[in-house]
Scaffold this active site. Structure first.
Site, short mmCIF file in Angstrom:
data_model
loop_
_atom_site.label_atom_id
_atom_site.label_comp_id
_atom_site.label_asym_id
_atom_site.label_seq_id
_atom_site.Cartn_x
_atom_site.Cartn_y
_atom_site.Cartn_z
N HIS A 210 1.04 -1.44 -0.31
CA HIS A 210 0.00 -0.18 -0.08
C HIS A 210 0.48 1.33 -0.05
CE1 HIS A 210 1.17 -0.37 3.94
NE2 HIS A 210 0.54 0.53 4.09
N ASP A 212 0.62 5.29 2.39
CA ASP A 212 -0.02 5.34 2.93
C ASP A 212 -0.56 7.12 2.64
OD1 ASP A 212 1.29 4.20 5.10
OD2 ASP A 212 3.12 5.03 5.25
N HIS A 266 4.79 0.04 0.34
CA HIS A 266 5.32 -0.83 0.76
C HIS A 266 4.50 -1.97 1.53
CE1 HIS A 266 4.18 2.52 2.53
NE2 HIS A 266 3.86 2.03 4.46
N ARG A 276 7.97 -8.68 15.47
CA ARG A 276 8.45 -7.35 15.60
C ARG A 276 6.83 -6.60 15.77
NH1 ARG A 276 6.94 -3.83 10.19
NH2 ARG A 276 9.22 -2.62 10.47
#
Length: 337
Positions: A210, A212, A266, A276
């Site tokens: 996607h 941002d 990304h 993570r």
């Protein structure tokens, strides 16, 4: 996500993809030292070529970073029944696996919050009882420090572009009505990936590709890999660095610069052995703010590439689309043939 009603591998399987990976060294990602006098020119260059860069000497105290990461780990370590008291994510609150309302899924659990931390206190009272002060204090200190850094970076962008006023971009984030958001993501180890070598072509999507939509995104994660950016049609792995921040140009900033800055696609891939944790500040404009290319950015006789829209209009399109959709396509001007 700590307690699963189905075997973990069954959940993992639905997110598996065979994805082509391209691994790069840290030298492939632009590195900006914010303490250097040439940082404004390097930031502009990075925004034009990548839409993504790493910053050091950022001025955010490590104590703020460590405190919030510690509170995030405490929250995500709670039983599902406790975490779900902070949900469901509609859109704010706790969510797991389902990202948005349009069918996107990932090997992730998250908290999506308003950057105005006063609005978050009541949500966490249901989780922590009558005293959510430790979590909210860590959240408030971190967001304030990162917002300040975001504004400084935006001011450096304006200087590097040689446009004025200096706060032409940062004023959106400093507005009392700024629609800025904050997200905590937790990507647990995925059992389906355990035992596979790092060269295996089998991957699990943690958060799908996607861009941002806001003006700027400020990302910090722990030292676990997973983040990738798309460059020239190839996925580039971003080496983690828990002491630095990564900056994404958002769609809104791409429009404000008339496409001169790139909003990078990304995604995040899950890890088979390590968790993570990432913390992202999304700097946005007020809902009623009109977004259009700035005349001061455009050269003489340069045509606008985008139709004007309000942030509310664009945000509405985002909420009704899939992650990978080209949301800006709705506002691109089509040149007459």
């Amino acid at each position: 996500m700590v307690l699963l009603s189905k075997p973990a591998t069954e959940y993992c399987s639905s997110y598996s993809r065979s994805l082509k990976l391209s691994k790069s060294s840290s030298s492939g990602i632009p590195l900006i030292d914010l303490s250097k006098p040439d940082s404004k020119q390097l930031i502009v260059k990075a925004c034009e070529e990548f839409g993504f860069f790493k910053v050091i000497n950022h001025g955010v105290p490590m104590d703020f970073i460590n405190r919030l990461e510690s509170e995030a780990i405490k929250f995500f370590s709670l039983p599902d029944s406790e975490k779900e008291k902070a949900g469901p994510a509609d859109p704010f609150g706790y969510g797991s696996k389902h990202i948005g309302r349009n069918g996107d899924v990932g090997w992730v659990e998250y908290l999506l919050l308003k950057a105005n931390t006063e609005a978050n206190s009541d949500r966490f009272k249901s989780v922590y009882g009558t005293n959510p002060d430790e979590f909210c204090s860590a959240l408030n200190d971190y967001i304030q420090a990162v917002r300040n850094m975001a504004c400084e970076i935006l001011d450096l962008m304006a200087e590097g572009l040689n446009i004025g006023p200096r706060n032409v971009f940062s004023k959106f984030l400093l507005d009392e009505q700024s629609d800025s958001l904050f997200r905590l993501n937790h990507y647990p180890p995925c059992p389906e990936l355990q035992g596979l070598s790092e060269h295996s072509d089998r991957n699990v999507v943690g958060f799908g590709e996607h861009t941002d939509p806001q003006i700027i995104s400020i990302l910090r994660s722990n030292n676990t890999s997973g983040l990738q950016i798309l460059g020239d049609g190839t996925w580039i792995s971003v080496p983690p660095d828990q002491y630095s921040f990564f900056i994404n140009v958002g769609d809104s900033l791409k429009v404000l610069t008339n496409g001169r800055f790139q909003s990078v696609r990304h995604r995040v891939l899950a890890n088979g052995s390590k968790s993570r944790v990432s913390m992202i500040f999304f700097g946005g404009s007020p809902l009623t703010e009109k977004i259009a290319p700035l005349p001061s950015v455009m050269k003489e006789e340069e045509q606008s590439m985008y139709k004007e829209f309000t942030w509310f209009e664009y945000k509405t399109i985002c909420y009704h689309s899939r992650l990978a959709d080209n949301r800006l396509g709705h506002f691109e001007r089509i040149e007459a043939s």
